[in-house]
Write an enzyme that holds these catalytic residues in place. Structure first.
Site, short mmCIF file in Angstrom:
data_model
loop_
_atom_site.label_atom_id
_atom_site.label_comp_id
_atom_site.label_asym_id
_atom_site.label_seq_id
_atom_site.Cartn_x
_atom_site.Cartn_y
_atom_site.Cartn_z
N ARG A 59 43.10 13.09 71.51
CA ARG A 59 43.47 12.96 70.09
C ARG A 59 44.12 14.24 69.60
O ARG A 59 44.94 14.24 68.68
CB ARG A 59 42.24 12.59 69.23
N TYR A 112 60.65 0.07 53.22
CA TYR A 112 59.81 -0.96 53.86
C TYR A 112 58.63 -1.28 52.92
O TYR A 112 57.99 -0.36 52.38
CB TYR A 112 59.34 -0.38 55.20
N ASP A 184 62.72 8.57 56.07
CA ASP A 184 62.43 7.59 57.11
C ASP A 184 63.77 7.27 57.79
O ASP A 184 64.65 6.65 57.20
CB ASP A 184 61.80 6.34 56.48
N LYS A 209 60.77 0.55 66.71
CA LYS A 209 62.14 0.01 66.56
C LYS A 209 63.10 0.65 67.58
O LYS A 209 62.85 0.62 68.75
CB LYS A 209 62.60 0.23 65.13
N1 LCS Z 1 59.62 2.28 58.34
C1 LCS Z 1 60.52 1.30 58.44
C2 LCS Z 1 61.93 1.53 57.99
C3 LCS Z 1 60.14 0.07 58.98
O1 LCS Z 1 61.07 -0.88 59.08
C4 LCS Z 1 58.80 -0.13 59.40
C5 LCS Z 1 58.34 -1.41 59.97
C6 LCS Z 1 57.89 0.93 59.26
C7 LCS Z 1 58.33 2.12 58.74
C8 LCS Z 1 56.46 0.81 59.71
O2 LCS Z 1 56.41 0.93 61.09
P1 LCS Z 1 55.26 0.30 62.03
O3 LCS Z 1 53.96 0.81 61.50
O4 LCS Z 1 55.37 -1.18 61.94
O5 LCS Z 1 55.58 0.85 63.38
N2 LCS Z 1 59.21 -2.46 59.74
C9 LCS Z 1 59.03 -3.69 60.04
C10 LCS Z 1 59.94 -4.70 59.69
O6 LCS Z 1 60.98 -4.54 59.02
N3 LCS Z 1 59.52 -5.84 60.16
O7 LCS Z 1 58.30 -5.72 60.78
C11 LCS Z 1 57.91 -4.34 60.73
#
Ligand code: LCS
Length: 394
Positions: A59, A112, A184, A209
């Protein structure tokens, strides 16, 4: 021997973060262990005091994770990176590191859904106030600044509206306000946009992503620009506990090797598909940073080194038309998430941005008929043929 600092971005993707390991493997070994043996109590004490370098507990740090973190810090042009269990873990770790009770955060409306909800609802429980702004209008960001503003949080291009924020201009505002600019960078990746070089203090990602790129894990990362911030964030991450595990770190590091070439193909396909959609009789509007019709096309040209793989479009027939099209895709897949090698299509109002509620969605420009396309790296003709037959039924 080429100086590693001076190699080009696509070469860096292949080599960044790779060190020398026992037996000479060309990729970092997976240290799939929760803990590390001490040679003695004195050795353990020296590690805990930070007097000696080494690993204690996964961790707190792990060599496979560190290799991936070093790679991303190098690609983003940052000082160091912190691997997280998800994009949301990266976002919450950042906000809890930078904000205290009584502080104020400015957040773009184009972000998001769960990010907006976290800032509006969870942070409010800890007496941290927030203002949502249309950050495409830099004046609106400037006007929202208060004496207690500590963070300006931007997502650009925003999810799912693909609205852009001028990072250099907002970095100036943040600097004057003595606030931290957090960006972001998920939609672009360091291949197409490097926020720290544009003046941001923190660049973060959902690595689920484009960075990983293969839709086979959930992970996040935070990139910081100096050691003091790194130490502060590392403490918060250690306490909140949302760290990435070694196997996922290994997979992300593997994915990074093809980042530059994947982003080129995502962009190549997307420009063709965006043009196709723009000329389709059933499509009301298309938003894509690579189209001259994007209201901030000149900013896109300046801020990005390529247009990326995300397209939003609105069908003339609204919600039901969008629903019909999505229920008829055969090659493209109806799924949330984005940035993988396969083309995905989704409907933000009923999926990713459902938690925001209709009113906040409307104010963020997310109409009920908006469709979001994450363009993969397949042959563009197969994607267009599928959209053509699905749109016939829209
Ligand atoms: N930031 C952006 C721009 C995102 O699109 C997402 C997830 C996150 C942060 C959060 O990331 P995660 O915790 O899921 O790794 N976006 C998603 C979307 O547009 N569809 O499903 C998840």
């Amino acid at each position: 021997m080429t100086d590693k600092q001076n190699i080009k971005f696509d070469s860096k993707c292949v080599h960044a973060g790779i060190g020398d390991y026992e037996f000479g493997p060309v990729v970092p070994p997976i240290y799939q262990t929760s803990t590390f043996k001490f040679k003695s109590t004195a050795h353990g004490a020296a590690l805990f005091k930070g007097e000696e370098e080494g690993y204690i507990y996964s961790r707190m740090g792990n060599p496979t994770v560190e290799a991936m973190e070093n790679a991303i810090a190098e690609l983003e042009g940052g000082h160091k990176a912190l691997g997280c269990a998800s994009g949301m873990a990266a976002i919450s770790t950042t906000l809890f590191s930078l904000l205290s009770a009584g502080d104020h955060v400015i957040c773009t409306k184009a972000s998001y859904g769960p990010t907006t909800t976290l800032i509006n609802n969870l942070l409010a429980k800890y007496n941290i106030e927030s203002t949502l702004v249309n950050s495409a209008d830099v004046e609106e960001v400037k006007k929202a600044v208060k004496a207690n503003t500590k963070v300006i949080y931007i997502e650009t291009p925003g999810n799912p509206t693909l609205e852009l924020t001028d990072l250099k201009a907002v970095a100036e505002i943040a600097k004057k306000a003595s606030a931290e600019l957090v960006v972001d960078n998920t939609f672009m990746s360091p291949a197409l946009q490097q926020p720290i070089k544009l003046g941001a203090d923190v660049s973060l990602h959902s690595m689920t992503k484009f960075l990983n790129g293969h839709a086979d894990l959930v992970a996040g990362v935070i990139v910081v620009k100096d050691e003091d911030t790194y130490i502060k964030f590392r403490k918060t991450l250690n306490q909140l506990g949302g760290v990435i595990d070694p196997f996922n770190a290994f997979l992300v590091h593997r994915g990074l090797k093809t980042l530059a070439i994947r982003m080129e193909k995502h962009s190549y396909n997307s420009i063709i598909i965006a043009n196709y959609l723009e000329n389709h009789p059933k499509v009301k509007s298309v938003t894509y940073p690579g189209l001259e019709s994007h209201p901030q096309y000149s900013l896109a040209e300046k801020q990005h080194s390529g247009p990326g793989g995300m397209i939003s479009f609105e069908l003339k027939g609204g919600f039901s038309s969008g629903e019909n099209a999505m229920n008829n895709v055969k090659f493209c897949q109806l799924a949330v998430s984005l940035g993988g090698v396969e083309t995905l299509v989704q409907h933000p109002a009923s999926m990713t941005h459902l938690s925001m509620g209709k009113e906040k969605r409307e104010s963020a420009g997310i109409t009920e008929g908006l469709v979001r396309l994450s363009v993969g790296i397949e042959n563009h003709e197969d994607i267009i043929n599928d959209l053509e037959q699905a749109l016939e039924k829209a």
